[in-house]
Design an enzyme around this catalytic site. Sequence first.
Site, short mmCIF file in Angstrom:
data_model
loop_
_atom_site.label_atom_id
_atom_site.label_comp_id
_atom_site.label_asym_id
_atom_site.label_seq_id
_atom_site.Cartn_x
_atom_site.Cartn_y
_atom_site.Cartn_z
N ASP A 182 0.82 -1.26 -0.15
CA ASP A 182 -0.18 0.00 -0.13
C ASP A 182 1.00 1.13 0.01
O ASP A 182 2.16 1.39 0.17
CB ASP A 182 -0.79 -0.04 1.26
N ASN B 125 -8.01 -2.44 13.94
CA ASN B 125 -9.26 -2.74 13.68
C ASN B 125 -9.58 -3.83 12.71
O ASN B 125 -10.63 -4.31 12.14
CB ASN B 125 -10.19 -1.36 12.82
N HIS C 282 -7.62 -4.55 9.77
CA HIS C 282 -7.22 -4.30 8.53
C HIS C 282 -5.91 -4.98 8.15
O HIS C 282 -5.05 -5.28 9.02
CB HIS C 282 -7.33 -2.86 7.98
N GLU D 154 -9.76 -1.92 4.77
CA GLU D 154 -10.49 -1.26 6.17
C GLU D 154 -11.69 -2.46 6.17
O GLU D 154 -12.33 -2.91 5.32
CB GLU D 154 -10.72 -0.01 6.08
C1 GLP Z 1 -0.43 0.34 8.69
C2 GLP Z 1 -0.24 -0.17 7.27
C3 GLP Z 1 -0.51 -1.90 7.49
C4 GLP Z 1 0.18 -2.32 8.98
C5 GLP Z 1 -0.46 -1.63 9.94
C6 GLP Z 1 -0.12 -1.91 11.34
O1 GLP Z 1 -1.66 0.81 8.62
N1 GLP Z 1 -1.05 0.13 6.15
O2 GLP Z 1 -0.29 -2.60 6.39
O3 GLP Z 1 -0.14 -3.54 8.81
O4 GLP Z 1 0.04 -0.27 9.71
O5 GLP Z 1 1.04 -1.21 11.81
P1 GLP Z 1 2.17 -1.87 13.01
O6 GLP Z 1 2.83 -2.84 12.49
O7 GLP Z 1 2.83 -0.68 13.16
O8 GLP Z 1 1.37 -2.15 14.01
#
Ligand code: GLP
Length: 243
Positions: A67, A136, A138, A143
């Site tokens: 992304d 949440n 995702h 989402e």
């Molecule tokens: C962002 C990214 C996700 C990732 C998420 C969790 O929202 N788009 O791909 O999985 O963060 O992040 P973290 O690893 O910092 O908990």
Amino acid sequence: MNILTFRTNEELNEAGANIITSLVQTNPKAIIGLATGSSPIGIYEDIVKTFRKGAVSFRQVSTFNLDEYVGLPIDHPESYHNFMQRHLFDHIDVPASQINIPDGNAGSLTEECARYNRKLDDAKQIDLQILGIGHNGHIGFNEPSHALLSGTHIVELKAETREANARFFDSIDDVPTHALTMGVGAILKAKTILLVVRGESKAEIVHRALTGPISTECPASLLQTHSNVVVLLDAEAGRLFAE
Ligand code: GLP
């Protein structure tokens, strides 16, 4: 599903990095799906260490990132392009021409999604997809919703996602409102999925996603339908699996 909980971050990083470097050692042309967020950073650091020892080369590897934010300049410290350069690409030998990340600044975002889908189609199948999970549920930026999309698409970020990611920006107003994300179809098409989750704040969601009902309202729950998922949890995120 192979769920592994680690006592220390060092052990988790080493295990994650080993899975990826072993894949590349046996299949030098591996196609790897990459994720941002804080969870994979330590794994990327260990991959760089292995590369520096001369034990692995990424010269023939191709990568696809999940992304990117819409409208954030590529050189912004929080753009996912910049994140990937800083944490991985600047330190290994993967050629720039084999790196794929959606362009959140493209003139036509719809055309950019179509271009990314064509690239994914040409690649046929990602060998290993690294994933994190949002609070949440995702994955990528897919989402929770009453319906999920299969291909790369534009998504409006939920308030809770913008709040969670505000820690990386000066203020919540600076967090982009939209992103481009690979769809769940492309994610689930990967041969192997490596889900990496750290921290107490993720304990409940990762437990619900992997053991609760499968629902588009918790996109990570769809991982239950995949036949080859490896989950790496630190002790805090894995708390509910130990009970
Ligand atoms: C962002 C990214 C996700 C990732 C998420 C969790 O929202 N788009 O791909 O999985 O963060 O992040 P973290 O690893 O910092 O908990």
